[in-house]
Design a protein around this motif. Structure first.
Motif, PDB file in Angstrom:
ATOM      1  N   THR A 309       8.030   8.444   2.916  1.00 41.30           N
ATOM      2  CA  THR A 309       8.119   7.614   4.123  1.00 41.30           C
ATOM      3  C   THR A 309       6.960   6.621   4.204  1.00 41.30           C
ATOM      4  N   ALA A 310       5.785   7.026   3.744  1.00 40.16           N
ATOM      5  CA  ALA A 310       4.642   6.114   3.757  1.00 40.16           C
ATOM      6  C   ALA A 310       4.867   4.955   2.797  1.00 40.16           C
ATOM      7  N   LEU A 311       5.440   5.245   1.634  1.00 37.82           N
ATOM      8  CA  LEU A 311       5.761   4.176   0.676  1.00 37.82           C
ATOM      9  C   LEU A 311       6.694   3.155   1.308  1.00 37.82           C
ATOM     10  N   CYS A 312       7.775   3.639   1.894  1.00 34.01           N
ATOM     11  CA  CYS A 312       8.767   2.740   2.513  1.00 34.01           C
ATOM     12  C   CYS A 312       8.149   1.964   3.681  1.00 34.01           C
ATOM     13  N   THR A 313       7.312   2.632   4.469  1.00 34.73           N
ATOM     14  CA  THR A 313       6.677   1.975   5.614  1.00 34.73           C
ATOM     15  C   THR A 313       5.735   0.872   5.151  1.00 34.73           C
ATOM     16  N   TRP A 314       4.928   1.146   4.123  1.00 28.55           N
ATOM     17  CA  TRP A 314       3.967   0.158   3.622  1.00 28.55           C
ATOM     18  C   TRP A 314       4.682  -1.094   3.124  1.00 28.55           C
ATOM     19  N   VAL A 315       5.759  -0.890   2.359  1.00 28.44           N
ATOM     20  CA  VAL A 315       6.533  -2.025   1.848  1.00 28.44           C
ATOM     21  C   VAL A 315       7.161  -2.811   2.997  1.00 28.44           C
ATOM     22  N   THR A 316       7.677  -2.100   3.999  1.00 30.61           N
ATOM     23  CA  THR A 316       8.275  -2.763   5.166  1.00 30.61           C
ATOM     24  C   THR A 316       7.248  -3.606   5.910  1.00 30.61           C
ATOM     25  N   LEU A 317       6.044  -3.084   6.067  1.00 34.15           N
ATOM     26  CA  LEU A 317       4.984  -3.834   6.747  1.00 34.15           C
ATOM     27  C   LEU A 317       4.632  -5.106   5.981  1.00 34.15           C
ATOM     28  N   ASP A 318       4.620  -5.025   4.664  1.00 30.87           N
ATOM     29  CA  ASP A 318       4.360  -6.232   3.866  1.00 30.87           C
ATOM     30  C   ASP A 318       5.446  -7.281   4.075  1.00 30.87           C
ATOM     31  N   ILE A 319       6.690  -6.823   4.136  1.00 32.76           N
ATOM     32  CA  ILE A 319       7.801  -7.758   4.358  1.00 32.76           C
ATOM     33  C   ILE A 319       7.681  -8.404   5.733  1.00 32.76           C
ATOM     34  N   LEU A 320       7.369  -7.620   6.748  1.00 29.80           N
ATOM     35  CA  LEU A 320       7.232  -8.147   8.107  1.00 29.80           C
ATOM     36  C   LEU A 320       6.092  -9.158   8.213  1.00 29.80           C
ATOM     37  N   GLU A 321       5.084  -9.015   7.364  1.00 30.46           N
ATOM     38  CA  GLU A 321       3.965  -9.952   7.368  1.00 30.46           C
ATOM     39  C   GLU A 321       4.193 -11.149   6.459  1.00 30.46           C
ATOM     40  N   GLY A 322       5.396 -11.240   5.891  1.00 32.13           N
ATOM     41  CA  GLY A 322       5.737 -12.401   5.076  1.00 32.13           C
ATOM     42  C   GLY A 322       5.270 -12.330   3.633  1.00 32.13           C
ATOM     43  N   ARG A 323       4.908 -11.146   3.168  1.00 34.67           N
ATOM     44  CA  ARG A 323       4.454 -11.005   1.789  1.00 34.67           C
ATOM     45  C   ARG A 323       5.607 -10.579   0.890  1.00 34.67           C
ATOM     46  N   LYS A 324       5.456 -10.863  -0.395  1.00 39.06           N
ATOM     47  CA  LYS A 324       6.444 -10.400  -1.357  1.00 39.06           C
ATOM     48  C   LYS A 324       6.230  -8.902  -1.632  1.00 39.06           C
ATOM     49  N   ILE A 325       7.312  -8.229  -1.957  1.00 36.88           N
ATOM     50  CA  ILE A 325       7.204  -6.812  -2.322  1.00 36.88           C
ATOM     51  C   ILE A 325       6.494  -6.724  -3.668  1.00 36.88           C
ATOM     52  N   SER A 326       5.451  -5.907  -3.726  1.00 35.73           N
ATOM     53  CA  SER A 326       4.714  -5.762  -4.987  1.00 35.73           C
ATOM     54  C   SER A 326       4.633  -4.292  -5.374  1.00 35.73           C
ATOM     55  N   ALA A 327       4.534  -4.056  -6.680  1.00 30.45           N
ATOM     56  CA  ALA A 327       4.426  -2.685  -7.180  1.00 30.45           C
ATOM     57  C   ALA A 327       3.133  -2.027  -6.702  1.00 30.45           C
ATOM     58  N   ILE A 328       2.040  -2.801  -6.657  1.00 24.85           N
ATOM     59  CA  ILE A 328       0.760  -2.236  -6.242  1.00 24.85           C
ATOM     60  C   ILE A 328       0.810  -1.804  -4.778  1.00 24.85           C
ATOM     61  N   SER A 329       1.452  -2.617  -3.925  1.00 30.81           N
ATOM     62  CA  SER A 329       1.574  -2.234  -2.514  1.00 30.81           C
ATOM     63  C   SER A 329       2.385  -0.954  -2.361  1.00 30.81           C
ATOM     64  N   ALA A 330       3.480  -0.852  -3.097  1.00 29.44           N
ATOM     65  CA  ALA A 330       4.300   0.355  -3.026  1.00 29.44           C
ATOM     66  C   ALA A 330       3.507   1.579  -3.474  1.00 29.44           C
ATOM     67  N   CYS A 331       2.709   1.406  -4.531  1.00 29.85           N
ATOM     68  CA  CYS A 331       1.893   2.519  -5.023  1.00 29.85           C
ATOM     69  C   CYS A 331       0.824   2.909  -4.003  1.00 29.85           C
ATOM     70  N   ASN A 332       0.189   1.904  -3.385  1.00 25.74           N
ATOM     71  CA  ASN A 332      -0.795   2.196  -2.343  1.00 25.74           C
ATOM     72  C   ASN A 332      -0.165   2.982  -1.196  1.00 25.74           C
ATOM     73  N   GLY A 333       1.038   2.585  -0.797  1.00 28.35           N
ATOM     74  CA  GLY A 333       1.733   3.284   0.285  1.00 28.35           C
ATOM     75  C   GLY A 333       1.997   4.737  -0.049  1.00 28.35           C
ATOM     76  N   ALA A 334       2.436   4.990  -1.288  1.00 27.71           N
ATOM     77  CA  ALA A 334       2.710   6.369  -1.699  1.00 27.71           C
ATOM     78  C   ALA A 334       1.441   7.217  -1.673  1.00 27.71           C
TER      79      ALA A 334
END
Length: 459
Positions: A309-334
């Motif tokens: 859930t943290a992975l999905c939430t982190w990626v969603t927050l990036d999208i809401l802030e106008g950022r592209k989905i990145s592998a590093i962000s997903a890994c940070n979220g996990a």
């Protein structure tokens, strides 16, 4: 290195490259620096152990008892769990090594790997005893109780683990101690001399990790006696690493001013490291049940749920802030999801774990964004992920703990309990203050004697 596409890598280990600056303009070659490092570590260990020996001894004896039978299932699971936790340290090395600049990949991997050797040696000699030896005033163990693993044998010690050998318990706890200083290395990655890092790891392990682990996990420790809950290391591992990382990033000059843009060396390394960490975290949390039982299964379940859930939430927050989905962000979220659930993994339901994953991801994401605006450089966001994550996880433990999951726990705030949340908050404040103060003294002392910053040779 050439095969991996990494060339001209300064390992920070070359004898002729790095020198020690004493602040007066005089320097000492690296070959003599390690002797100085050893002398400092020995001196600190002897002085600290002497001070501990002067404290009053009012604990119960912690001797193995052959009358407790071993459970083969528990023994087998704890061997596997120990292997999983050991795997996390090289996994962390890949996670960090993939995010730094290309020329620093190997040295970053080495900073994680060297901790296995350093901490294992110290743990075997006397620091296991500092954590789990006979209690001294609720704050530290007696160094001589298990000096050189004396009385640490195949029989269980009923105060710590009733169905597995005391040796197995000590090995499992060892790898918690190993990965904790390795986590800190991400905050000053690319900026610290190797000899200074080695000195810091040894002294910090004795002065910071051992006292915090004792008060939280020893049956006679202050926090344990007070009823503070930390199932697998929210305060012991993540708060100690995260808040020390904050101090380290403040004590070293920022690197961001020198480098216009940091390009990650190898994103597949980051994904590989995250996978190894996630895999190893099963042993980290579920192994803390100290047996193959229903609590281990519950810890496994909630750990996986929170990370997802943290992975999905982190990626969603990036999208809401106008950022592209990145592998590093997903890994940070996990990783944040794994950190945030650690202290409560043996006390909460799976529904609570989903909430913890979402709430923790939001808190750490906000912390990481705000932290980037400050005037010091936490290179790999160690404090936002581990410091904030560990503290917030401890706080949420006081909210979501459920005695139906673990009969030894008080109910948290959301289940009608009002005592636990106050004790969790007090523990967070006290632990954070000690970590920050002691880490600052260690960094400043090393900087004064040896010098902290790594200065590469001009090309």
């Amino acid at each position: 290195a050439e095969y991996m596409g990494i060339q001209n890598i300064p390992l920070h280990l070359s004898m002729e490259v790095v020198e020690i600056n004493f602040g007066s303009g005089d320097t000492v070659p690296r070959s003599r620096a390690f002797f100085l490092c050893v002398i400092i570590v020995l001196a600190v260990s002897i002085v600290f152990s002497s001070l501990v020996a002067a404290l009053p001894d009012d604990s119960q004896t912690s001797e193995p008892d052959e009358n407790y039978p071993l459970d083969s299932g528990d023994v087998a699971w704890m061997i596997v769990a120990s292997c999983l936790v050991m795997l996390m340290t090289p996994g962390l090395g890949f996670f960090y090594g993939g995010m730094v600049e290309k020329q620093h990949t190997i040295s970053t991997l080495m900073q994680s790997f060297i901790c296995i050797g350093l901490i294992t040696a110290l743990w075997t000699v006397f620091t296991f005893s500092l954590v789990f030896g006979d209690d001294r005033s609720g704050v530290i163990g007696t160094p001589r109780t298990h000096l050189f693993f004396e009385d640490v044998g195949a029989a269980p010690n009923p105060r710590f683990s009733k169905t597995v050998p005391f040796t197995q318990f000590s090995i499992f706890q060892l790898y918690f101690a190993v990965i904790t200083p390795a986590i800190i290395s991400g905050s000053f990655s690319e900026r610290i001399k190797f000899v200074s890092y080695v000195t810091f790891v040894c002294i910090w392990h004795v002065m910071v990790y051992c006292p915090i682990a004792h008060i939280a996990w020893h049956p006679d420790g202050l926090l344990r006696q007070w009823g503070v809950l930390d199932f697998a290391g929210g305060s012991v591992v993540h708060m100690t690493a995260g808040f020390s990382a904050l101090v380290g990033s403040m004590c070293l000059e920022p690197k961001k001013k020198v480098s216009e843009q940091k390009i990650p060396a190898n994103i597949p390394f980051v994904i590989l490291g995250t996978a190894l960490l996630w895999f190893g975290w099963i042993g980290f949390n579920a192994g803390s049940a100290l047996g193959a039982n229903e609590l281990a299964v519950q810890a496994f379940l909630v750990t996986n749920a929170s990370a997802a859930t943290a992975l999905c939430t982190w990626v969603t927050l990036d999208i809401l802030e106008g950022r592209k989905i990145s592998a590093i962000s997903a890994c940070n979220g996990a990783v944040v999801g794994l950190v945030i659930i650690t202290p409560s993994s043996g006390y909460v339901t799976v529904g609570a774990a989903l909430c913890i994953g979402v709430m923790g991801s939001i808190a750490c994401h906000m912390g990481a964004n705000h932290f980037k605006r400050l005037d010091f450089d936490d290179a790999l966001d160690v404090f936002p992920c581990h410091g904030i994550g560990g503290a917030f996880g401890m706080l949420l433990t006081g909210c979501f703990a459920n005695h139906k999951i673990n009969a030894s726990a008080r109910d948290g705030l959301f289940y009608g309990g009002t005592v636990l949340i106050g004790r969790q908050i007090a523990a967070i404040i006290c632990v954070a203050l000690y970590i920050v103060g002691m880490s600052y003294l260690i960094f400043k002392a090393i900087d004064r004697i040896i010098g902290l910053p790594y200065i590469p040779n001009p090309i």
